[in-house]
Scaffold this active site. Structure first.
Site, PDB file in Angstrom:
ATOM      1  N   PHE A 237       0.812  -1.225   0.000  1.00 25.81           N
ATOM      2  CA  PHE A 237       0.000   0.000   0.000  1.00 25.81           C
ATOM      3  C   PHE A 237       0.843   1.272   0.000  1.00 25.81           C
ATOM      4  CE2 PHE A 237      -1.988  -3.252   2.820  1.00 25.81           C
ATOM      5  CZ  PHE A 237      -2.822  -3.789   1.870  1.00 25.81           C
ATOM      6  N   ILE A 643      -9.556  -4.000 -18.871  1.00 28.55           N
ATOM      7  CA  ILE A 643      -9.468  -4.751 -17.619  1.00 28.55           C
ATOM      8  C   ILE A 643      -8.863  -6.112 -17.966  1.00 28.55           C
ATOM      9  CG2 ILE A 643     -10.793  -5.804 -15.734  1.00 28.55           C
ATOM     10  CD1 ILE A 643     -10.707  -2.708 -15.639  1.00 28.55           C
ATOM     11  N   ASN A 645      -7.993  -8.701 -15.951  1.00 24.35           N
ATOM     12  CA  ASN A 645      -8.532  -9.853 -15.224  1.00 24.35           C
ATOM     13  C   ASN A 645      -9.734  -9.386 -14.419  1.00 24.35           C
ATOM     14  OD1 ASN A 645      -9.083 -11.790 -13.195  1.00 24.35           O
ATOM     15  ND2 ASN A 645      -7.007 -12.592 -13.343  1.00 24.35           N
ATOM     16  N   GLN A 652      -9.528  -5.747  -6.409  1.00 27.25           N
ATOM     17  CA  GLN A 652      -8.788  -4.509  -6.166  1.00 27.25           C
ATOM     18  C   GLN A 652      -9.743  -3.355  -5.892  1.00 27.25           C
ATOM     19  OE1 GLN A 652      -5.126  -3.473  -6.746  1.00 27.25           O
ATOM     20  NE2 GLN A 652      -5.444  -5.357  -5.656  1.00 27.25           N
ATOM     21  N   GLY A 716      -4.749   0.954 -15.181  1.00 26.88           N
ATOM     22  CA  GLY A 716      -4.360   0.628 -13.804  1.00 26.88           C
ATOM     23  C   GLY A 716      -5.502   0.884 -12.835  1.00 26.88           C
ATOM     24  N   GLY A 718      -5.148  -0.125  -9.244  1.00 26.50           N
ATOM     25  CA  GLY A 718      -4.715  -0.404  -7.874  1.00 26.50           C
ATOM     26  C   GLY A 718      -5.209   0.573  -6.827  1.00 26.50           C
ATOM     27  N   GLU A 719      -5.401   1.813  -7.189  1.00 25.66           N
ATOM     28  CA  GLU A 719      -5.726   2.826  -6.176  1.00 25.66           C
ATOM     29  C   GLU A 719      -7.078   3.506  -6.405  1.00 25.66           C
ATOM     30  OE1 GLU A 719      -2.128   4.436  -4.830  1.00 25.66           O
ATOM     31  OE2 GLU A 719      -0.973   3.404  -6.351  1.00 25.66           O
TER      32      GLU A 719
HETATM   33 MO1  MOS Z   1       0.848   2.863  -3.994  1.00 20.03          MO
HETATM   34  S1  MOS Z   1       0.546   4.304  -2.520  1.00 20.03           S
HETATM   35  O1  MOS Z   1       1.877   3.789  -5.017  1.00 20.03           O
HETATM   36  O2  MOS Z   1       1.550   1.504  -3.243  1.00 20.03           O
END
Ligand code: MOS
Length: 752
Positions: A237, A643, A645, A652, A716, A718-719
């Site tokens: 994270f 996307i 997967n 995520q 992406g 992830g966030e």
């Molecule tokens: Mo993320 S805060 O770039 O692991």
């Protein structure tokens, strides 16, 4: 060949994880290994006037105790910017200065972990205590960038005062977000083993090459003499991205005792020996005409930083890309206080700034009298409002349309407090989410064998997000192999260069290098089979052959499966190193990534602005008598290019939204500000949502095509999931209760 991209492939590393055969960094036990433990400062600011290690040294099992007075060959890493590749520029145990509470002051090496821990508790330190303060004073804030100057930290377009004067409605509001610490399940650890001038380090890391580059430079070793190994990461994270003192101390201690040493940082120490999300103040002045169209947009972010480093994860760069306005002013400020240096924590700019921005939009919509979704619609834009380039793709309103349908936004009665369910006040709220598409150079090596398997190798990481699986999917799709036949090897610094796993970049940047390596294999095999005397592609111009889903295709309908073609070649196998070099990547940025730094381009290039978007809607119930806040429904729709997967992406995004519930209602590092100490430095008192707090979470992923971002069209994810949640919840709480809560976390006591 079955389509493998954009399907719900189960994680390829799942069996290894659930059977305990996945090797995490601290699972490795080099022969003769000793154990380390840190003693840390009990004061925040002052001087270490004395440190008595006699009691610790007398403890059975303790082999050595190191302090600033006797740690030979302790090297510090300079040159990487603090709060990024270097976790901080101030290195503890170089001298007797204390600059933050929890700063390492001694390193104990013992035969067992328990003896090391006991030894660390027997260090007798005396201090001259200076005044400390962890209060962030907005009055004392100033404009500066991580590079030391203020370039790019202030942006002005038009005239905000004029825009405010012309507005039908204005708001001038301030929101605050607290200190938060990442707390991954896997503790921070470092294991070091010297073998003459060769060093091996096992350490959970989001950037093994950063770690290797820093260590090699510090010790003056060639990079080939340093191995950094980390095949699995138990959550990161942002907390495992930089080079930390505890790693360098372990390396020095191991050298000093001439034996491998492993340190596992304790949970309380995890709050002070790495980075965190700094607290922030978000000031907004917005003006809108009678239809809700913005006439002025001003955002000033003040972010906490330590006394010795500047951390600006510039959030105003993101907020000013969201909505059209003729007049825009943004400012990125920092204010110092006496803590360790903060850094990245998932959605490091966006979580805080969007808690402000998306409430501000809600507040203004209410004043103007338009529906909150309509407020976003009238201000939607296809061009970046400041940089004046088009978005490479932008599906924000498509996300709002999708989530409105799934959530039933049309059931919302606009009046505050007008919806109830027995003793519960009901509120609906919404918010925009976004995440910039950051771009980094990457390489990847792929070897395909005539037996029908492939090996994919790169110095990338799977921080629990599914990288092992998506790289196998990309290779499987290109080469025409089953996903199970594609073995991915990652998490070692001497593999082909890949960027850090941070900033939601791995799938897009490293994935594009895997894709490129596969295309090169196709071209190499095509060269050989077209030169053969017989076969379906014999005699065809190899330049006219394309690799399409595992099939080599020439003109006139001629084709041959790649695997069959490969088997007919002399070697029967083919290897290629793929490269991802986006046109926005300058040579300087590429060199930075190759040197172990973060050579990031984007989200704005001379041609386009690149962002993923989402829209979140939430229903909250607030108990009329107890003020308890519940979140029965949280829906999100997201558009982030391809996307890869659908299962790991769903996880995520859902994980981010759940974390958003925590951010809104539970999560805070409590700080004793006059003493500059964190109070709840443990998992028991650091509150996160548990199953009972999470009800219906629905995630929708829209199809979006974007050929500019990279050859895979991946932005992406992830966030992205966490970004809108806290603001959506705050907006829903206001809709239910009429109380506007501008400070995180939102608590029952705020509603009394
Ligand atoms: Mo993320 S805060 O770039 O692991």
């Amino acid at each position: 060949m079955a389509q493998t991209i954009n399907t719900a492939v189960t994680r390829t590393d799942a069996p290894r994880k659930v059977t305990g055969t996945a090797t995490y960094a601290a699972d490795v036990i080099p022969s003769g290994m000793l154990h380390g433990a840190l003693a840390t400062s009990s004061i925040a600011v002052g001087t270490l006037t004395g440190i008595d290690t006699k009691r610790a040294e007398a403890e059975p099992g303790v082999i050595a105790v190191f302090t600033h007075e006797n740690l030979p060959d302790f090297k510090t890493v300079k040159g990487f910017y603090a709060g990024g590749p270097g976790s901080a520029s101030f290195w503890p145990m170089e001298g007797n200065e204390i600059k933050y509470a929890g700063q390492p002051i001694a390193y104990v090496v013992a035969e067992t972990a328990a003896a090391a821990r006991r030894g660390s508790q027997l260090i007798d330190a005396t201090y001259e205590v200076s005044e400390a303060n962890a209060h962030m004073d907005a009055e004392d804030s100033f404009v500066i960038g991580a590079s030391g100057d203020s370039k790019g930290m202030v942006t002005t377009k038009g005239d905000v005062s004029k825009g405010l004067a012309e507005a039908a409605q204005t708001i001038d509001v301030e929101y605050t977000t607290p200190f938060q610490h990442h707390n991954p399940m896997e503790m921070f650890s470092a294991t070091a083993e010297w073998n003459g001038d060769k060093l091996t380090v096992w350490m959970p890391s989001q950037s093994v090459r950063t770690l290797r580059g820093g260590i090699a430079a510090a010790y003056g070793l060639p990079e080939t003499s340093v191995r950094v190994i980390c095949p699995f990461v138990g959550g990161a994270f942002g907390s495992k991205a930089g080079i930390t003192p505890y790693a360098m101390l372990t390396i020095a201690a191991s050298k000093a005792v001439a034996a491998p040493v492993r340190l596992i940082v304790t949970r309380p120490q995890m709050f002070t020996v790495a980075t965190f999300r700094p607290e922030s103040i978000q000031k907004f002045r917005l003006g809108a005409d009678a239809t809700g169209k913005l006439t002025a947009f001003e955002h000033i972010e003040i972010s906490q930083t330590s006394q010795f480093d500047v951390v600006t994860n510039p959030g105003t760069h993101i907020t000013r890309a969201m909505y059209a306005s003729p007049n825009i002013h943004t400012e990125q400020r920092v204010a110092r206080s006496d803590t360790n240096t903060g850094g990245f924590m998932r959605a490091p700019n966006e979580m805080q700034t969007f808690f402000g921005l998306e409430q501000a939009m809600d507040e203004l919509a209410l004043k103007v009298g338009v529906d909150p979704v309509e407020m976003r619609r009238v201000n939607d834009t296809k061009r970046h409002p400041v940089e004046d380039v088009p978005f490479s793709s932008r599906s924000l309103m498509e996300c709002y349309d999708a989530v409105s349908d799934s959530f039933g936004w049309d059931q919302r009665s606009p009046e505050v407090g007008s919806m109830t369910d027995g003793d519960w006040l009901v509120g609906f709220g919404c918010a925009t989410a976004t995440y910039p598409t950051n771009i980094l150079a990457s390489n990847a090596r792929v070897r395909m064998q005539g037996s029908g398997s492939a090996y994919i190798e790169l110095a990338a990481h799977d921080v629990g997000t599914g990288s092992y699986t998506i790289f196998a999917q990309i290779a499987a799709a290109r080469l025409g192999l089953p996903v199970e036949a594609c073995d991915v090897v990652m998490g070692e610094a001497d593999l082909p260069v890949a960027p850090l796993s941070g900033g939601s970049t791995t799938a897009a940047s490293a994935g594009s290098a895997v894709h490129d390596a596969c295309l090169r294999i196709g071209r190499a095999v095509a060269m050989e089979v077209t030169a053969q005397s017989e076969g379906p592609l014999a005699g065809v111009d190899p330049k006219l052959i394309t690799l399409d889903n595992g099939v080599l295709r020439g003109p006139d309908g001629k084709s041959q499966p790649l695997l069959e073609a490969l088997a007919s070649t002399a070697a029967g196998e083919q290897e290629a190193v793929g490269e991802f070099r986006h046109p926005a990547l300058t040579d300087k940025l590429i060199r930075a990534t190759f040197a172990g730094g973060y050579g990031t381009a984007g989200p704005v290039t001379p041609e386009f602005a690149m962002f993923a978007f989402g829209a979140e809607m939430v229903e909250v119930h607030v108990n009329r008598w107890t003020h308890e806040i519940r979140v029965p429904r949280l829906h999100g729709a997201f558009a982030a290019g391809t996307i890869l997967n659908r299962k790991t992406a769903h996880s995520q995004l859902m994980g981010g939204m759940v974390w958003g519930i925590g951010s809104a209602l539970h999560e805070v590092t409590e700080v004793d500000k006059p003493r500059a100490r964190y109070l709840n430095t443990n998992i028991a008192e650091y509150l996160v949502p548990v199953n009972a707090d999470v009800r219906e979470v629905r995630v929708e992923m829209l199809d979006e095509k974007d050929d500019y971002v990279n050859p895979l069209g991946v932005k992406g994810i992830g966030e992205l999931g966490i970004v809108g949640t806290a603001a959506a919840i705050a907006n829903a709480v206001h809709h239910a209760t009429g109380k506007r809560l501008r400070k995180l976390p939102i608590r029952m006591s705020d509603l009394v």
